[in-house]
Design a protein around this motif. Structure first.
Motif: not given
Length: 94
Positions: A1-4, A27-30, A49-55, A89-94
């Motif tokens: 499942m993709a990170a949000k 992110l796609a390039a990474e 509520k179901d997010a992994d990160a906030y920008v 780094s954060l999203l790759r840990q998800k």
């Protein structure tokens, strides 16, 4: 499942949409699979509520339950590489 990843600005239309599109491409390039959504600050609590990160395009005035990243860096390019590295780094840990 993709990170949000949630990107928020005052209206959720112009600035946050611009930053969200840029982050999607970076992110796609990474090679990171993520659903990047732009919202208005008024819709932020629901979106997180179901997010992994906030920008945050505007400086946050409180704490959040997810890691917060500097959206202005993606808007201006200043310190973008550092913020992107943290986000990847954060999203790759998800």
């Amino acid at each position: 499942m993709a990170a949000k990843v949630v990107v928020a600005c005052g209206s959720g239309v112009a600035t946050s949409a611009t930053v969200a599109n840029k982050i999607k491409k970076l992110l796609a390039a990474e090679g990171v699979d993520a659903d990047v959504v732009a919202v208005a600050v008024s819709d932020l609590d629901e979106a997180l509520k179901d997010a992994d990160a906030y920008v945050a395009v505007v400086k946050p005035d409180r704490e959040f339950s997810v890691p917060v990243f500097n959206g202005v860096a993606f808007l201006t390019g200043m310190n973008q590489d550092e913020e992107l590295a943290r986000l990847v780094s954060l999203l790759r840990q998800k």
